[in-house]
Design an enzyme around this catalytic site. Sequence first.
Site, PDB file in Angstrom:
ATOM      1  N   LYS A  13       0.821  -1.220   0.000  1.00  0.00           N
ATOM      2  CA  LYS A  13       0.000   0.000   0.000  1.00  0.00           C
ATOM      3  C   LYS A  13       0.854   1.269   0.000  1.00  0.00           C
ATOM      4  O   LYS A  13       0.588   2.199  -0.746  1.00  0.00           O
ATOM      5  CB  LYS A  13      -0.929   0.047   1.240  1.00  0.00           C
ATOM      6  CG  LYS A  13      -1.922  -1.078   1.336  1.00  0.00           C
ATOM      7  CD  LYS A  13      -2.899  -0.878   2.493  1.00  0.00           C
ATOM      8  CE  LYS A  13      -2.269  -0.981   3.875  1.00  0.00           C
ATOM      9  NZ  LYS A  13      -1.828  -2.333   4.249  1.00  0.00           N
ATOM     10  N   ARG A  85      -9.698   1.570   8.149  1.00  0.00           N
ATOM     11  CA  ARG A  85      -9.438   0.153   8.420  1.00  0.00           C
ATOM     12  C   ARG A  85     -10.616  -0.505   9.138  1.00  0.00           C
ATOM     13  O   ARG A  85     -10.541  -1.698   9.431  1.00  0.00           O
ATOM     14  CB  ARG A  85      -8.221   0.032   9.334  1.00  0.00           C
ATOM     15  CG  ARG A  85      -6.903  -0.197   8.614  1.00  0.00           C
ATOM     16  CD  ARG A  85      -5.831  -0.124   9.672  1.00  0.00           C
ATOM     17  NE  ARG A  85      -4.677  -0.910   9.431  1.00  0.00           N
ATOM     18  CZ  ARG A  85      -3.540  -0.447   8.914  1.00  0.00           C
ATOM     19  NH1 ARG A  85      -3.457   0.784   8.488  1.00  0.00           N
ATOM     20  NH2 ARG A  85      -2.499  -1.224   8.812  1.00  0.00           N
ATOM     21  N   ARG A 121      10.846  -7.886   4.535  1.00  0.00           N
ATOM     22  CA  ARG A 121      10.793  -6.425   4.397  1.00  0.00           C
ATOM     23  C   ARG A 121      11.836  -5.725   5.269  1.00  0.00           C
ATOM     24  O   ARG A 121      11.996  -6.040   6.436  1.00  0.00           O
ATOM     25  CB  ARG A 121       9.395  -5.930   4.766  1.00  0.00           C
ATOM     26  CG  ARG A 121       9.282  -4.411   4.823  1.00  0.00           C
ATOM     27  CD  ARG A 121       7.881  -3.929   4.629  1.00  0.00           C
ATOM     28  NE  ARG A 121       7.048  -4.049   5.810  1.00  0.00           N
ATOM     29  CZ  ARG A 121       5.777  -3.656   5.846  1.00  0.00           C
ATOM     30  NH1 ARG A 121       5.199  -3.136   4.766  1.00  0.00           N
ATOM     31  NH2 ARG A 121       5.065  -3.779   6.940  1.00  0.00           N
ATOM     32  N   ARG A 151      11.079  -3.754  10.165  1.00  0.00           N
ATOM     33  CA  ARG A 151      10.133  -2.877  10.859  1.00  0.00           C
ATOM     34  C   ARG A 151       9.727  -3.555  12.148  1.00  0.00           C
ATOM     35  O   ARG A 151       9.517  -4.765  12.179  1.00  0.00           O
ATOM     36  CB  ARG A 151       8.909  -2.650   9.947  1.00  0.00           C
ATOM     37  CG  ARG A 151       8.313  -1.268  10.117  1.00  0.00           C
ATOM     38  CD  ARG A 151       7.230  -1.020   9.111  1.00  0.00           C
ATOM     39  NE  ARG A 151       5.925  -1.387   9.641  1.00  0.00           N
ATOM     40  CZ  ARG A 151       4.782  -1.155   9.010  1.00  0.00           C
ATOM     41  NH1 ARG A 151       4.787  -0.581   7.823  1.00  0.00           N
ATOM     42  NH2 ARG A 151       3.630  -1.494   9.542  1.00  0.00           N
ATOM     43  N   ARG A 162      -1.633  -8.628  13.266  1.00  0.00           N
ATOM     44  CA  ARG A 162      -2.065  -7.626  12.272  1.00  0.00           C
ATOM     45  C   ARG A 162      -2.938  -8.270  11.197  1.00  0.00           C
ATOM     46  O   ARG A 162      -3.895  -7.678  10.729  1.00  0.00           O
ATOM     47  CB  ARG A 162      -0.837  -6.946  11.641  1.00  0.00           C
ATOM     48  CG  ARG A 162      -0.171  -5.972  12.604  1.00  0.00           C
ATOM     49  CD  ARG A 162       1.226  -5.587  12.160  1.00  0.00           C
ATOM     50  NE  ARG A 162       1.257  -4.949  10.870  1.00  0.00           N
ATOM     51  CZ  ARG A 162       2.306  -4.994  10.043  1.00  0.00           C
ATOM     52  NH1 ARG A 162       3.390  -5.654  10.365  1.00  0.00           N
ATOM     53  NH2 ARG A 162       2.258  -4.369   8.893  1.00  0.00           N
TER      54      ARG A 162
HETATM   55  P1  AMP Z   1       0.607   0.397   8.571  1.00  0.00           P
HETATM   56  O1  AMP Z   1       1.903   1.095   8.367  1.00  0.00           O
HETATM   57  O2  AMP Z   1      -0.486   0.916   7.688  1.00  0.00           O
HETATM   58  O3  AMP Z   1       0.744  -1.105   8.467  1.00  0.00           O
HETATM   59  O4  AMP Z   1       0.138   0.711  10.082  1.00  0.00           O
HETATM   60  C1  AMP Z   1       0.947   0.338  11.174  1.00  0.00           C
HETATM   61  C2  AMP Z   1       0.127   0.349  12.448  1.00  0.00           C
HETATM   62  O5  AMP Z   1      -0.385   1.655  12.709  1.00  0.00           O
HETATM   63  C3  AMP Z   1      -1.082  -0.569  12.455  1.00  0.00           C
HETATM   64  O6  AMP Z   1      -0.745  -1.919  12.767  1.00  0.00           O
HETATM   65  C4  AMP Z   1      -1.940   0.091  13.562  1.00  0.00           C
HETATM   66  O7  AMP Z   1      -1.428  -0.197  14.843  1.00  0.00           O
HETATM   67  C5  AMP Z   1      -1.690   1.586  13.301  1.00  0.00           C
HETATM   68  N1  AMP Z   1      -2.670   2.139  12.336  1.00  0.00           N
HETATM   69  C6  AMP Z   1      -2.421   2.593  11.063  1.00  0.00           C
HETATM   70  N2  AMP Z   1      -3.543   3.012  10.468  1.00  0.00           N
HETATM   71  C7  AMP Z   1      -4.543   2.810  11.354  1.00  0.00           C
HETATM   72  C8  AMP Z   1      -5.958   3.018  11.314  1.00  0.00           C
HETATM   73  N3  AMP Z   1      -6.577   3.486  10.217  1.00  0.00           N
HETATM   74  N4  AMP Z   1      -6.667   2.718  12.427  1.00  0.00           N
HETATM   75  C9  AMP Z   1      -6.076   2.240  13.528  1.00  0.00           C
HETATM   76  N5  AMP Z   1      -4.765   1.991  13.627  1.00  0.00           N
HETATM   77  C10 AMP Z   1      -3.989   2.268  12.543  1.00  0.00           C
END
Ligand code: AMP
Length: 213
Positions: A13, A85, A121, A151, A162
């Site tokens: 993404k 989400r 990654r 990460r 996740r």
């Molecule tokens: P990502 O980089 O998009 O995988 O997001 C990393 C982490 O940030 C996720 O596992 C959540 O803990 C938090 N996070 C990101 N976007 C959201 C969202 N829309 N709602 C809630 N938590 C989020």
Amino acid sequence: MQLVIIGPPGAGKGTVAARLARRFGLVHLSTGDLLREASAAGTALGAETKSYVDAGRLVPQEILGEVVAERLRGEKAFVLDGYPRTLEQAEFLAALPFAALDAALYVAVPEDEIVRRLAARVVCASCGAVGEGSGEEAACPKCGATAWEARADDRPETVAERYAVYMRDTEPVIEYYRGRGLLLQIEGTGDREEVWARVEAAVAALAGDDDNG
Ligand code: AMP
């Protein structure tokens, strides 16, 4: 143009959103990046949300919603990456007076591929940019640093959490947008350039439709 990108963790993404932003002149807002930056900078938002991010759980909408609304206010053209989400977040976004989505891009990748990708990654230790493959040696294309690391939330037990959260909370969002005629599904398997070619073609068609009224 206003887009959101949905897909499982590791679907690509962030990479797709950054390229869409450059190609179509959109503001790129990644809620994951926003939260990681807040945590690294030690802001109040970072302190409040770090435990959720580290555990692979969703940050409560009461904390995140206003932050997203504030960042998007006044922007006409954006790509939102990692938000919404949950159905609650999708409805919150739909109710913002300045938001009128053109499409929700769903990058579909099967689970076995996700596990393989996340294990490999690496991100730039300095700025967080995603690397091209495992064991990077080249300089980061974004900031020039040469230190790469996994990460923090890509550990196997956090990835499992996740993915479970994604299946439970985010899959319904796909049906939400499908039901509103906004879903644009992209096959996310194959290498980055293949995925990008599919995304670019789909969004260019959308932009063309836009121009024609
Ligand atoms: P990502 O980089 O998009 O995988 O997001 C990393 C982490 O940030 C996720 O596992 C959540 O803990 C938090 N996070 C990101 N976007 C959201 C969202 N829309 N709602 C809630 N938590 C989020």
